[in-house]
Design an enzyme around this catalytic site. Structure first.
Site, PDB file in Angstrom:
ATOM      1  N   LYS A 109      49.257  41.231  34.096  1.00  0.00           N
ATOM      2  CA  LYS A 109      49.698  40.227  34.902  1.00  0.00           C
ATOM      3  C   LYS A 109      51.188  39.874  34.963  1.00  0.00           C
ATOM      4  O   LYS A 109      51.710  39.474  35.971  1.00  0.00           O
ATOM      5  CB  LYS A 109      49.045  38.648  34.108  1.00  0.00           C
ATOM      6  CG  LYS A 109      47.689  38.520  34.404  1.00  0.00           C
ATOM      7  CD  LYS A 109      46.966  37.426  33.514  1.00  0.00           C
ATOM      8  CE  LYS A 109      45.394  37.261  33.676  1.00  0.00           C
ATOM      9  NZ  LYS A 109      44.701  36.237  33.110  1.00  0.00           N
ATOM     10  N   LYS A 139      40.035  48.312  43.067  1.00  0.00           N
ATOM     11  CA  LYS A 139      39.066  47.108  42.547  1.00  0.00           C
ATOM     12  C   LYS A 139      39.272  45.863  43.147  1.00  0.00           C
ATOM     13  O   LYS A 139      40.306  45.379  43.624  1.00  0.00           O
ATOM     14  CB  LYS A 139      39.693  47.101  40.936  1.00  0.00           C
ATOM     15  CG  LYS A 139      38.968  45.675  40.068  1.00  0.00           C
ATOM     16  CD  LYS A 139      39.667  45.336  39.129  1.00  0.00           C
ATOM     17  CE  LYS A 139      39.107  44.053  38.697  1.00  0.00           C
ATOM     18  NZ  LYS A 139      39.588  43.108  37.864  1.00  0.00           N
ATOM     19  N   LYS A 156      41.391  38.948  43.849  1.00  0.00           N
ATOM     20  CA  LYS A 156      41.771  38.073  44.233  1.00  0.00           C
ATOM     21  C   LYS A 156      43.417  38.406  44.560  1.00  0.00           C
ATOM     22  O   LYS A 156      44.035  38.302  45.733  1.00  0.00           O
ATOM     23  CB  LYS A 156      42.214  36.538  43.826  1.00  0.00           C
ATOM     24  CG  LYS A 156      40.733  36.171  43.084  1.00  0.00           C
ATOM     25  CD  LYS A 156      41.315  34.655  42.633  1.00  0.00           C
ATOM     26  CE  LYS A 156      41.290  34.462  41.052  1.00  0.00           C
ATOM     27  NZ  LYS A 156      39.906  35.066  40.698  1.00  0.00           N
TER      28      LYS A 156
END
Ligand code: ADP
Ligand code: TRP
Length: 329
Positions: A112, A191, A194
């Site tokens: 992240k 993959k 979003k």
């Protein structure tokens, strides 16, 4: 056997979320009636969603999505994480027995940050809150996608740290449960996620959905030539959506040659409509009746909170935290 999982309200749900997680959530409610808990992880989303109206909207959307996709509130408990504030208390208690090194090793934290999300303490502590979500209901089985397995392993470790520290066996060790759709590819072959802009969303209108499916990346093998189904993004979706017999048929058509990728894509678009068309209609109906959706969430939270309170009672006792009963009816 208690089943639990959470889903973050952080954007529109896509096919990867459905095949990797939600489909098995819905299936498991039948295998474990009255003992399946699914919550909308809105405390978790605070690490990324900073617009209050948007968070409220996304939270409602997840509830609608789950109910439309077949979550049955008479079998499973569906609720908002924030209706069980005790999880944040347990997260703190787990933080006091967990070494900082464990959190520093989390892949998802590193991923992240690499994607530009601010490295807040909330993001770093995410696995503590996730462990609390699981342990507070004495969950046995946690159905998730592969990227979440490390968090479940951390939860196992944290249950052990707490039980060892306080010489008890209050927290139950959960096990992850994966299904066959470990990694669903997006339209570009990476993959589906979003954050990569490569999703096929669950509740888009039929036309744009079809357009997305027709744009799935394939190689340049010509129509006549045999094709390798194993390396094809379209076949990966066929395998997840079609029946066993149909999968075998497509496999043969790929290997025989004389089939264009366009045919396979068209079939994926049809299967998509067969799988999600009715759910789309159900979702529309539910959206026009927000009060009954709210009632379902409140009912789910009441049942879940009863369990959470019992476990917190034992946890506080084990570590010597005193709270005045008259302040906590
Ligand atoms: P995203 O990557 O789009 O942000 P999330 O991280 O919110 O998705 O994932 C929610 C759930 O869906 C998790 O259990 C995750 O494992 C599963 N999931 C997400 N994307 C995929 C995928 N492409 N394949 C399989 N499972 C997925
Ligand atoms: N971290 C999960 C995700 O991003 C969501 C989640 C939060 C969760 N708490 C949980 C999943 C507890 C399973 C159990 O997808």
């Amino acid at each position: 056997m208690r089943v639990l999982s959470g889903i973050q309200p952080s954007g529109k749900l896509h096919l990867g979320n459905y095949l990797g997680a939600i489909r098995q959530h819905i299936e498991l409610q039948h295998e474990h009636p009255n003992d399946a808990l699914y919550f909308i992880a809105n405390y978790h989303s605070l690490t990324t969603v900073r617009d209050p109206e948007l968070l409220r909207q996304l939270t409602r959307d997840v509830a609608l999505d789950y109910l439309a996709l077949g979550l049955d509130p008479t079998k499973a408990m569906l609720f908002r994480q924030s209706d069980i504030p005790e999880v944040t208390e347990l997260a703190w208690i787990l933080a006091t027995v967990t070494g900082k090194g464990l959190l520093e090793r989390a892949h998802s934290y590193k991923d992240k940050i690499a994607r530009g999300i601010a490295p807040s303490m909330g993001l770093m502590s995410y696995p503590l809150l996730m462990a609390a979500d699981i342990l507070i209901y004495r969950s046995n089985l946690v159905p998730v996608g592969r990227d979440q397995v490390q968090h479940i392993e951390m939860t196992q470790d944290m249950a052990g740290y707490f039980n060892n520290t306080y010489k008890c066996d209050i927290l139950v060790r959960p096990e992850p449960r994966l299904n066959n759709a470990h990694v669903v590819p997006g339209i570009d072959g990476q993959k589906m996620s979003k954050s990569y802009g490569n999703t096929i969303d669950l509740f888009d209108a039929p036309k744009p959905t079809r357009k997305r499916i027709m744009s799935i990346k394939t190689d340049s093998t010509s129509v006549e030539d045999p094709k390798n189904p194993e390396s094809c993004n379209v076949f990966a979706l066929l395998r997840l959506l079609a029946s066993k017999d149909e999968i075998t048929e497509w496999e043969q058509r790929y290997r025989a040659g004389g089939m264009g990728y366009g045919d396979a894509k068209k079939r994926v678009a049809e299967l998509y409509e067969e799988t999600f068309g009715q759910a789309r209609d159900r979702r529309e109906k539910l959206a026009s009746d927000p009060d009954s959706v709210e009632d379902i969430l409140v009912e789910g939270a009441k049942r879940a909170r009863t369990i959470a309170r019992e476990v917190m009672h034992d946890v506080r006792n084990a570590c010597g935290l005193v709270i005045a009963p008259e302040l906590h009816p």
